[in-house]
Design a protein around this motif. Structure first.
Motif, PDB file in Angstrom:
ATOM      1  N   ASP A 165       1.030  -1.144   0.097  1.00 45.54           N
ATOM      2  CA  ASP A 165      -0.070   0.004   0.113  1.00 45.54           C
ATOM      3  C   ASP A 165       0.985   0.992   0.098  1.00 45.54           C
ATOM      4  OD1 ASP A 165      -1.935   1.973   0.429  1.00 45.54           O
ATOM      5  OD2 ASP A 165      -2.310   1.286   2.462  1.00 45.54           O
TER       6      ASP A 165
ATOM      7  N   ALA B  83       2.392   5.602  10.636  1.00 47.43           N
ATOM      8  CA  ALA B  83       1.483   5.504   9.661  1.00 47.43           C
ATOM      9  C   ALA B  83       1.759   4.341   8.476  1.00 47.43           C
ATOM     10  CB  ALA B  83       1.161   6.583   8.928  1.00 47.43           C
TER      11      ALA B  83
ATOM     12  N   ILE C 223       1.703  12.835  -3.682  1.00 44.78           N
ATOM     13  CA  ILE C 223       1.277  14.243  -3.551  1.00 44.78           C
ATOM     14  C   ILE C 223       2.495  15.096  -3.760  1.00 44.78           C
ATOM     15  CG2 ILE C 223      -0.207  13.782  -1.560  1.00 44.78           C
ATOM     16  CD1 ILE C 223       1.834  15.305   0.200  1.00 44.78           C
TER      17      ILE C 223
ATOM     18  N   GLY D  18       4.841  17.811  -3.111  1.00 40.89           N
ATOM     19  CA  GLY D  18       5.151  18.192  -1.899  1.00 40.89           C
ATOM     20  C   GLY D  18       6.720  18.326  -1.403  1.00 40.89           C
TER      21      GLY D  18
ATOM     22  N   ASN E 259      -3.834  13.274   4.956  1.00 37.59           N
ATOM     23  CA  ASN E 259      -2.331  12.557   5.169  1.00 37.59           C
ATOM     24  C   ASN E 259      -2.191  12.221   6.748  1.00 37.59           C
ATOM     25  OD1 ASN E 259      -0.920  12.473   2.912  1.00 37.59           O
ATOM     26  ND2 ASN E 259      -0.005  14.723   3.059  1.00 37.59           N
ATOM     27  N   SER E 260      -2.764  13.186   7.657  1.00 37.66           N
ATOM     28  CA  SER E 260      -2.785  12.913   9.068  1.00 37.66           C
ATOM     29  C   SER E 260      -3.629  11.758   9.514  1.00 37.66           C
ATOM     30  CB  SER E 260      -3.207  14.059   9.553  1.00 37.66           C
ATOM     31  OG  SER E 260      -4.514  14.320   9.645  1.00 37.66           O
TER      32      SER E 260
ATOM     33  N   VAL F 130      -4.221   9.564  -0.820  1.00 38.17           N
ATOM     34  CA  VAL F 130      -4.379  10.838  -1.310  1.00 38.17           C
ATOM     35  C   VAL F 130      -3.399  11.271  -2.672  1.00 38.17           C
ATOM     36  CG1 VAL F 130      -3.568  11.996   0.551  1.00 38.17           C
ATOM     37  CG2 VAL F 130      -4.751  13.326  -1.136  1.00 38.17           C
ATOM     38  N   SER F 131      -3.739  11.667  -3.783  1.00 41.57           N
ATOM     39  CA  SER F 131      -3.056  12.449  -4.702  1.00 41.57           C
ATOM     40  C   SER F 131      -3.247  13.825  -4.511  1.00 41.57           C
ATOM     41  CB  SER F 131      -2.964  11.601  -5.968  1.00 41.57           C
ATOM     42  OG  SER F 131      -2.590  10.389  -6.058  1.00 41.57           O
ATOM     43  N   PHE F 132      -2.216  14.764  -4.928  1.00 43.95           N
ATOM     44  CA  PHE F 132      -2.201  15.781  -4.972  1.00 43.95           C
ATOM     45  C   PHE F 132      -1.432  16.696  -5.949  1.00 43.95           C
ATOM     46  CE2 PHE F 132      -0.440  20.192  -3.561  1.00 43.95           C
ATOM     47  CZ  PHE F 132      -1.789  20.997  -4.107  1.00 43.95           C
TER      48      PHE F 132
ATOM     49  N   ARG G  60      -4.120  22.275   0.130  1.00 45.35           N
ATOM     50  CA  ARG G  60      -2.994  21.688   0.843  1.00 45.35           C
ATOM     51  C   ARG G  60      -3.420  21.363   2.047  1.00 45.35           C
ATOM     52  NH1 ARG G  60       1.887  20.870  -1.445  1.00 45.35           N
ATOM     53  NH2 ARG G  60       2.580  22.454  -2.861  1.00 45.35           N
TER      54      ARG G  60
ATOM     55  N   ASP H 214       3.209  16.398   8.504  1.00 47.10           N
ATOM     56  CA  ASP H 214       1.987  15.885   8.447  1.00 47.10           C
ATOM     57  C   ASP H 214       1.450  14.604   8.586  1.00 47.10           C
ATOM     58  OD1 ASP H 214       1.557  18.681   7.694  1.00 47.10           O
ATOM     59  OD2 ASP H 214       1.519  18.171   5.453  1.00 47.10           O
ATOM     60  N   TYR H 215       2.115  13.735   8.521  1.00 46.83           N
ATOM     61  CA  TYR H 215       1.877  12.203   8.567  1.00 46.83           C
ATOM     62  C   TYR H 215       1.872  11.850  10.202  1.00 46.83           C
ATOM     63  CZ  TYR H 215       2.475  12.023   3.574  1.00 46.83           C
ATOM     64  OH  TYR H 215       2.352  12.167   2.216  1.00 46.83           O
ATOM     65  N   PRO H 216       0.858  11.147  10.636  1.00 44.07           N
ATOM     66  CA  PRO H 216       0.976  10.383  11.859  1.00 44.07           C
ATOM     67  C   PRO H 216       1.872   9.550  12.054  1.00 44.07           C
ATOM     68  CG  PRO H 216      -0.863   9.371  10.599  1.00 44.07           C
ATOM     69  CD  PRO H 216      -0.201  10.567   9.840  1.00 44.07           C
TER      70      PRO H 216
ATOM     71  N   ARG I  12       2.635   4.886  -1.103  1.00 41.63           N
ATOM     72  CA  ARG I  12       2.407   6.561  -1.364  1.00 41.63           C
ATOM     73  C   ARG I  12       3.484   7.227  -1.571  1.00 41.63           C
ATOM     74  NH1 ARG I  12      -2.078   6.310   2.344  1.00 41.63           N
ATOM     75  NH2 ARG I  12      -2.976   4.485   1.742  1.00 41.63           N
TER      76      ARG I  12
END
Lengths: 233, 385
Positions: free
Chosen positions: A61, A98, A83, A85, B333-334, B339-341, B326, A93-95, A63
């Motif tokens: 999975d 994760a 994303i 970034g 994300n949190s 997600v894609s951005f 954003r 931003d990520y927990p 990202r």
């Protein structure tokens, strides 16, 4: 080594492969370290070739985070979740926890704050897989000694003023940093200039002289031993 | 008729059970005007709900029967296009409170026999989505392959993902936000005040008096239209060029092309849009705040979501700027959502989502292709054969 360590002039898009199935050599070594079904974050994922490969071969999975618009578009087109970034700022931003693996391939030397990024990688994931060009490689040393100029090799092709790589290190430097940060190296692989694996201990003195790049599987010293860790050793 | 020709239909929902609005009032039955294009597959897994923006309608593709012009997203929706109607079953419904066939303030209040006018209950983005969900119930569609829309359409997408997560396989909010900003509320208020300041508005009861507040509505549209563009786009299109004259006239006629253009935008809008609908729908957007609805934390809206998101913004959009997208991505994300951005480089402002932006279209095509594979839908080529 063809393009294993090359970054485009904008410092962001890695050429990660020549299409489906053909994966850059160092990425295949990284892929071997990932257990099937894992949750993976690829930081600086380029065109998403590694994530696509991992999804197809290991059902991960995945990202991605990528700085360049071209990379993001290419990755999204592959069906990879990515994303746009900046790893220097957006990992917060990520927990925590994760992901099982956070991958940073050929990117750490382009980070503003590599130490903080390493910290973040091992916060959001149990394991970090980091690959980087080794500035201690004899050709880089010889280039500096013989020409008196900053090393430029096939893997490090940019002039000093154009390179996105602002934080070069040697394998020895990197290992020192992991000790300072209480990071344990679970596995290390040293690569020759042509991308093949050499048999030297990646943390030993000879690898630092004879390897063009290295890949390390990292985890926190105080992190619990896990199945994932056992599986890759 | 070819299989993928758009079909325009209406359906009544809430006859057995009225729609419970966010305001606490009940409304029903509600007529929903909608368009479908393509075929629903046997598994009912290929439905794409397109959500329209503030002044949009359900005529998403083909020829708009009211204006005679192409549907508002005809560039994206159709056979072989980004939202390929040979593989997807596309649904677009006129929103609750609208004026193109779905129940709104222009319709007759069954209790009084007169148009609703300001007697129409204030509605929300959530209410619009509730009505759409009832439509899908009636069509027998359990889960949407995709909910997609720009601007207010993107707000509906986010509301769908938050309130019906299991019914949304992918969500694509474009040039949108999780809440209307103070600046956007301010612009809407200018538009509403302009309508209400027109003597022909008659407290909202203009239909009974056989007039329409065309001046007020036109000014509202002119103001709003500026916010949909960018300074660069305006300057490129008009500069300081004069309209059908060589020199300024030292008067208040439309000397400049940009003035003439805005006046035209205003006057044609009046022909197709209802002033009270404009009041109600702008209000719905102002009230939208997904964070506040979820305890002040946007991430709570998406906790445990399994929906795949693709968030898209445009670099020159100052009405729904990238920073808003954003914030959505950060919230997703949190909670480790999928997600894609992408921020698409464009100088066309907010309107870019309606225009020919190859980078945007390519990205969206890639995302939908990837998601379709995950959903087990046939690839484009197979769908075509």
């Amino acid at each position: 080594m063809t393009d294993a360590a090359s970054l485009d002039a904008d410092g962001s898009v890695n050429g990660t492969g020549s299409g489906n199935g053909e994966l850059r050599f160092d990425l295949r070594i990284i892929a071997d370290m990932v257990t099937p079904g894992a949750r993976v974050l690829d930081v600086g994922c380029g065109d998403g070739a590694l994530l696509q490969y991992l999804a197809q071969t290991k059902s991960v999975d995945g990202r991605g985070i990528e700085l360049s618009m071209a990379g993001v578009r290419a990755a999204v087109r592959r069906g990879v979740s990515v994303i746009q970034g900046n790893a220097d700022t957006d990992l917060v931003d990520y927990p925590a926890g994760a992901f099982d693996y956070a991958i940073l391939s050929q990117t750490i030397q382009a980070m503003q704050r590599p130490r903080d990024v390493l910290d973040q990688l091992l916060r959001v994931a149990r394991y970090a897989i980091v690959s980087f060009p080794n500035f201690g490689f004899w050709k880089a040393r010889w280039h500096l000694v013989s020409t008196g100029r900053m090393p430029m090799t096939t893997g490090l092709p940019d002039e000093w003023w154009a390179t996105p790589n602002i934080h070069f290190c040697t394998i020895k430097d990197f290992v020192d940093l992991t000790r300072q940060m209480d990071i344990r190296i679970d596995r290390g692989v040293a690569l020759n200039e042509n991308g093949s694996v050499n048999r030297l201990s990646a943390t030993g003195p000879w690898a630092n002289l004879l390897s063009a790049q290295a890949v390390f599987l990292l985890t926190r010293v105080d992190g619990a031993q896990t199945d994932a860790g056992a599986a890759v050793r | 008729m070819p299989l993928d020709a758009p079909e325009n239909k209406t359906l009544r929902v809430g006859e057995d059970r009225p729609i419970r609005l966010d305001s606490g009032l009940d409304l029903g039955p509600v007529t929903v005007a909608y368009q479908t294009i393509g075929q629903l597959n046997a598994e009912r897994s290929n439905a794409v709900l397109v959500c329209h923006a503030l002044t949009g309608d359900h005529f998403v593709a083909g020829v708009n029967p009211v204006t005679g012009k192409p549907g508002w997203w005809d560039a994206l929706v159709g056979p072989g296009k980004v939202i390929d109607t040979r593989r997807f079953f596309v649904i677009c419904a006129n929103v609750l409170g609208g004026c193109m066939g779905t129940t709104g303030p222009r319709d007759i209040n069954p209790e009084t026999g007169q148009p609703w006018g300001l007697g129409f209950p204030v509605i929300t983005i959530g209410d619009m989505v509730t009505v759409q969900a009832r439509l899908l119930d009636a069509l027998g569609i359990d889960q949407l392959f995709c909910v997609i829309g720009g601007s207010m359409g993107g707000m509906q997408v986010l509301e769908w993902a938050a309130s019906h997560p299991s019914r949304v396989f992918t969500a694509v909010p474009i040039a949108a936000s999780y809440r209307h900003s103070a600046q956007n509320i301010a612009f809407h208020e200018v538009g509403r005040q302009s309508i209400m300041a027109d003597p022909d508005w008659r407290g909202g009861a203009y239909h009974e008096h056989g007039v329409i507040p065309h001046r007020g509505l036109a000014v509202a549209r002119m103001t709003a239209h500026i916010t949909y563009l960018s300074e660069t786009a305006l300057h490129r299109k008009f500069g300081r060029r004069l309209q059908d004259r060589d020199r300024v006239t030292y008067g208040f006629d439309a000397d400049f092309q940009v003035e003439s253009y805005l006046r035209h935008q205003g006057s044609t809008f009046v022909d197709r849009f209802d002033a009270n609908s404009y009041l109600y729908i702008t209000r719905a957007m102002d009230y939208f705040d997904l964070a506040t609805e979820h305890g002040g934390k946007l991430a709570n809206a998406f906790r445990d979501t399994r929906t795949r998101f693709c968030v898209i913004s445009f670099s020159s959009d100052w009405l729904f700027p990238t920073v808003e997208s954003r914030a959505i991505v950060q919230a997703l994300n949190s909670v480790a959502a999928n997600v894609s951005f992408v921020e698409v480089e464009s100088d066309k402002g907010h309107d870019a989502f309606l225009l020919d932006e190859p980078e945007f279209h390519e990205t969206l095509r890639g995302f939908l292709d990837g998601a379709a594979r995950h959903r087990g839908l046939p690839a484009s080529a197979e769908a075509a054969s």
